[in-house]
Scaffold this motif. Sequence first.
Motif, PDB file in Angstrom:
ATOM      1  N   ALA A   4       0.842  -1.199   0.000  1.00  0.00           N
ATOM      2  CA  ALA A   4       0.000   0.000   0.000  1.00  0.00           C
ATOM      3  C   ALA A   4       0.877   1.250   0.000  1.00  0.00           C
ATOM      4  N   SER A   5       0.318   2.363  -0.433  1.00  0.00           N
ATOM      5  CA  SER A   5       1.083   3.613  -0.465  1.00  0.00           C
ATOM      6  C   SER A   5       1.451   4.028   0.955  1.00  0.00           C
ATOM      7  N   ALA A   6       2.646   4.617   1.090  1.00  0.00           N
ATOM      8  CA  ALA A   6       3.134   4.982   2.419  1.00  0.00           C
ATOM      9  C   ALA A   6       4.166   6.090   2.305  1.00  0.00           C
ATOM     10  N   THR A   7       4.330   6.817   3.401  1.00  0.00           N
ATOM     11  CA  THR A   7       5.371   7.834   3.523  1.00  0.00           C
ATOM     12  C   THR A   7       6.153   7.577   4.806  1.00  0.00           C
ATOM     13  N   LEU A   8       7.295   8.227   4.934  1.00  0.00           N
ATOM     14  CA  LEU A   8       8.077   8.154   6.159  1.00  0.00           C
ATOM     15  C   LEU A   8       7.842   9.427   6.955  1.00  0.00           C
ATOM     16  N   VAL A   9       7.463   9.264   8.218  1.00  0.00           N
ATOM     17  CA  VAL A   9       7.153  10.405   9.079  1.00  0.00           C
ATOM     18  C   VAL A   9       7.948  10.286  10.374  1.00  0.00           C
ATOM     19  N   SER A  10       7.979  11.376  11.138  1.00  0.00           N
ATOM     20  CA  SER A  10       8.778  11.366  12.361  1.00  0.00           C
ATOM     21  C   SER A  10       8.007  11.934  13.539  1.00  0.00           C
ATOM     22  N   ARG A  11       8.439  11.521  14.720  1.00  0.00           N
ATOM     23  CA  ARG A  11       8.075  12.129  15.997  1.00  0.00           C
ATOM     24  C   ARG A  11       9.375  12.376  16.757  1.00  0.00           C
ATOM     25  N   CYS A  12       9.331  13.237  17.768  1.00  0.00           N
ATOM     26  CA  CYS A  12      10.551  13.526  18.510  1.00  0.00           C
ATOM     27  C   CYS A  12      10.261  13.613  20.004  1.00  0.00           C
ATOM     28  N   SER A  13      11.320  13.421  20.789  1.00  0.00           N
ATOM     29  CA  SER A  13      11.236  13.500  22.245  1.00  0.00           C
ATOM     30  C   SER A  13      12.391  14.341  22.758  1.00  0.00           C
ATOM     31  N   ASP A  14      12.078  15.266  23.670  1.00  0.00           N
ATOM     32  CA  ASP A  14      13.100  16.118  24.273  1.00  0.00           C
ATOM     33  C   ASP A  14      13.389  15.744  25.723  1.00  0.00           C
ATOM     34  N   ASP A  15      12.835  14.619  26.184  1.00  0.00           N
ATOM     35  CA  ASP A  15      13.058  14.210  27.573  1.00  0.00           C
ATOM     36  C   ASP A  15      13.462  12.739  27.651  1.00  0.00           C
ATOM     37  N   MET A  16      14.372  12.353  26.787  1.00  0.00           N
ATOM     38  CA  MET A  16      14.921  10.997  26.766  1.00  0.00           C
ATOM     39  C   MET A  16      13.830   9.937  26.642  1.00  0.00           C
ATOM     40  N   ALA A  17      12.908  10.185  25.721  1.00  0.00           N
ATOM     41  CA  ALA A  17      11.892   9.216  25.301  1.00  0.00           C
ATOM     42  C   ALA A  17      10.748   9.052  26.291  1.00  0.00           C
ATOM     43  N   ALA A  18      10.662   9.908  27.310  1.00  0.00           N
ATOM     44  CA  ALA A  18       9.546   9.801  28.256  1.00  0.00           C
ATOM     45  C   ALA A  18       8.240  10.257  27.621  1.00  0.00           C
ATOM     46  N   THR A  19       8.285  11.323  26.824  1.00  0.00           N
ATOM     47  CA  THR A  19       7.110  11.808  26.104  1.00  0.00           C
ATOM     48  C   THR A  19       7.512  12.103  24.666  1.00  0.00           C
TER      49      THR A  19
ATOM     50  N   ASP B 144       2.297  15.235  16.619  1.00  0.00           N
ATOM     51  CA  ASP B 144       1.961  15.272  15.197  1.00  0.00           C
ATOM     52  C   ASP B 144       3.066  14.674  14.336  1.00  0.00           C
ATOM     53  N   ASP B 145       2.643  13.965  13.284  1.00  0.00           N
ATOM     54  CA  ASP B 145       3.593  13.434  12.315  1.00  0.00           C
ATOM     55  C   ASP B 145       4.214  14.573  11.506  1.00  0.00           C
ATOM     56  N   VAL B 146       5.510  14.463  11.289  1.00  0.00           N
ATOM     57  CA  VAL B 146       6.219  15.379  10.394  1.00  0.00           C
ATOM     58  C   VAL B 146       6.764  14.547   9.242  1.00  0.00           C
ATOM     59  N   THR B 147       6.410  14.908   8.019  1.00  0.00           N
ATOM     60  CA  THR B 147       6.844  14.133   6.862  1.00  0.00           C
ATOM     61  C   THR B 147       8.352  14.252   6.675  1.00  0.00           C
ATOM     62  N   VAL B 148       8.999  13.106   6.545  1.00  0.00           N
ATOM     63  CA  VAL B 148      10.440  13.060   6.296  1.00  0.00           C
ATOM     64  C   VAL B 148      10.706  12.753   4.827  1.00  0.00           C
ATOM     65  N   ILE B 149      10.057  11.708   4.303  1.00  0.00           N
ATOM     66  CA  ILE B 149      10.195  11.319   2.896  1.00  0.00           C
ATOM     67  C   ILE B 149       8.801  11.072   2.330  1.00  0.00           C
ATOM     68  N   GLU B 150       8.455  11.809   1.285  1.00  0.00           N
ATOM     69  CA  GLU B 150       7.191  11.567   0.595  1.00  0.00           C
ATOM     70  C   GLU B 150       7.244  10.210  -0.108  1.00  0.00           C
ATOM     71  N   ASN B 151       6.105   9.762  -0.573  1.00  0.00           N
ATOM     72  CA  ASN B 151       6.054   8.483  -1.283  1.00  0.00           C
ATOM     73  C   ASN B 151       6.676   8.653  -2.669  1.00  0.00           C
ATOM     74  N   GLU B 152       7.993   8.465  -2.725  1.00  0.00           N
ATOM     75  CA  GLU B 152       8.712   8.655  -3.981  1.00  0.00           C
ATOM     76  C   GLU B 152       8.797   7.381  -4.808  1.00  0.00           C
ATOM     77  N   GLY B 153       8.345   6.243  -4.244  1.00  0.00           N
ATOM     78  CA  GLY B 153       8.314   5.003  -5.008  1.00  0.00           C
ATOM     79  C   GLY B 153       7.012   4.877  -5.769  1.00  0.00           C
ATOM     80  N   ASP B 154       7.012   4.080  -6.820  1.00  0.00           N
ATOM     81  CA  ASP B 154       5.770   3.866  -7.562  1.00  0.00           C
ATOM     82  C   ASP B 154       4.733   3.153  -6.701  1.00  0.00           C
ATOM     83  N   MET B 155       5.198   2.401  -5.692  1.00  0.00           N
ATOM     84  CA  MET B 155       4.279   1.759  -4.747  1.00  0.00           C
ATOM     85  C   MET B 155       4.375   2.436  -3.375  1.00  0.00           C
ATOM     86  N   ASN B 156       5.562   2.408  -2.765  1.00  0.00           N
ATOM     87  CA  ASN B 156       5.708   3.076  -1.471  1.00  0.00           C
ATOM     88  C   ASN B 156       7.175   3.219  -1.085  1.00  0.00           C
TER      89      ASN B 156
END
Length: 642
Positions: free
Chosen positions: A331-346, A350-362
């Motif tokens: 299925a179609s997909a993109t790569l997105v990111s999340r971040c933590s500023d407290d050593m992964a506690a929180t 919101d998703d931030v797009t890192v790589i759009e779906n540049e493949g013909d499939m994903n």
Amino acid sequence: MLRISCWSRIFIASSLWLASGVAAVSRVHADPPSDRPVTNVSETVPAVPVDSDRFHLFILAGQSNMAGRGQVTDADRQPHPRVLSLGKDGNWGLAVDPLHFDKPAVVGVGVGRSFALAYAERHPGVTVGLIPCAVGGSSIDTWQPGGYHAQTQSHPWDDMQSRVQHVVGQGVLKGVLWHQGESDSNDSAAAVYEARLKELIERFRSTFEEPQLPFLIGQLGQFAERPWNDARRAVDAAQQRTAQHVARTAFVSSDGLTDKGDLTHFDASSLRTFGVRYAAAMQWIESRVPVKSFPPGDGNPRNSEGDFVRLASGRMLYVYTRFESGTSDHASATLVSRCSDDMAATWSDDDVTVIENEGDMNVMSVSLLRMADGRIALFYLQKNSLTDCRPVVRFSTDEAKTWSEPTKIIPDAQQGYYVLNNDRVIQMSSGRLIVPVALHRSPDQADPDWHGKVGCYYSDDDGIGWKRSESLLIGRSSDGVRVKAQEPGVVERQDGSLLMWVRSDQGTQYQSSSSDGGCTWSSLQPLALSSPLSPASIERIPATGDLVAVWNDHSHRDVPSSVRTPLSLAISKDDGETWSRSIPIAADPTGWYCYTAIDWADDSLLLAYVAGRQGQGRELTASVITQLPLAEIYSRLSIAGN
């Protein structure tokens, strides 16, 4: 200057963590409670919290060592305003020993009060409510509806259920403390003990409608002057296996505890220590609750495998695959990111797009790598068709703010359908980059070859140019029949050689090794990690130098199964030659767990895995992050007899 090894730091941290609980209990024994003074228990009406969420209830069940037979001292009668106990009359009172009333002439100090004091210390603002229900001499058979214990003329299960239901609406049922098995240490009862214990756990959870209710299993007394017989060893093994493979359970060691002189019951000091160990086990179960889950939503039916990297600022970045048109790998997909500023506690919301779906499939299946030159490398699959799925790499020189154009790792001349799992790429101590892949189809093949061929691509110029292993490996059983070899991973051993592991359909992971940096590989052989056809993840623990494996451990199954549960963890101190017993991370029997990423946050193991439910289209749905204190991992493995 005093120098302490990494391993010693872990050991000391674990010891201090346990000792701090003992010290907390000692402080409560010696000093008036800090919340407010209590001088006369009989004249004090305990404060049951108005907010039921702040009233944590625990059932004390089993036989005499849970009820307690230790000698009571003045310190055991020192109340704490946030530790209550349910009396025989069904009313709450301040918890002082003895808590139980199964055999009034002999009851004494048990594990409940010291457990509650340690738990309250770690949960400020919470009041603990103990519900004593243990019955001395009761067998596990009596802990079922209608079960009768002739010696006390009681019905252990029915009486417990009645007491709990009388008060459960006043608080939140948080767990069951269980110590029992002496009365089942005979050949006939021991043979069926494991099945009955699992039935009991399920009965507690279904009766009180708490499917994740923690269940803590205390080990039987190990008294040198009364060696265990075969039946008692069988009960002990059944209890340890249950804690190893049933969700939200823990085994509490009795190592070093002593008896009161009767070679049957723990003495008071040991029972107080035992209670602190129960509290530590409860803390371990609590630590396994995911810190963040990214569930599917509208237009986003699947969130899948990802990987971590720590940025120079200390921020933790997590990049994962967000599917949009369906749950299929295609299925179609993109790569997105999340971040933590407290050593992964929180984590950010919101998703931030890192790589759009540049493949013909994903695009999918992320590996993030902090390279020796300081750059961050982002590897992922670019899927164009069922005959063209190849990994590419991008680089960032500004801490993942921007990325270079993608570089193909596999040239057009070697086009095919390749699989590179998430969190798989490594850089060796020599600087060589290793990308392990499985090939499942070439353009000239009419059908995919899901048995697969495995090998790696490597680069000695920081990812500019790439070469393939001299050959791709085919898996074969001991009698020469071809077996599945899929989703390989690699780790560098202490001697500089490489260990490759591969998922197979033979009930275990397979392995290969390379002594020339991945140019050539030995034939595939079984690896001592029992599993279904499911991927494993293995990495080195920086603090200790040991290897940690996370995979679906099926060593307890008598019949092969394809289900990807439980998700378990084990440690190897000899570079993968042998492995410790496993401990469960997630173990819902109807769950589905796989595709784990491993990283480190301070002194904790940081994991991200895909979680779902068994059933078509439900297996791979949510990306889940959890954090496990490393000292507690080693402590739990030690408790399990490693």
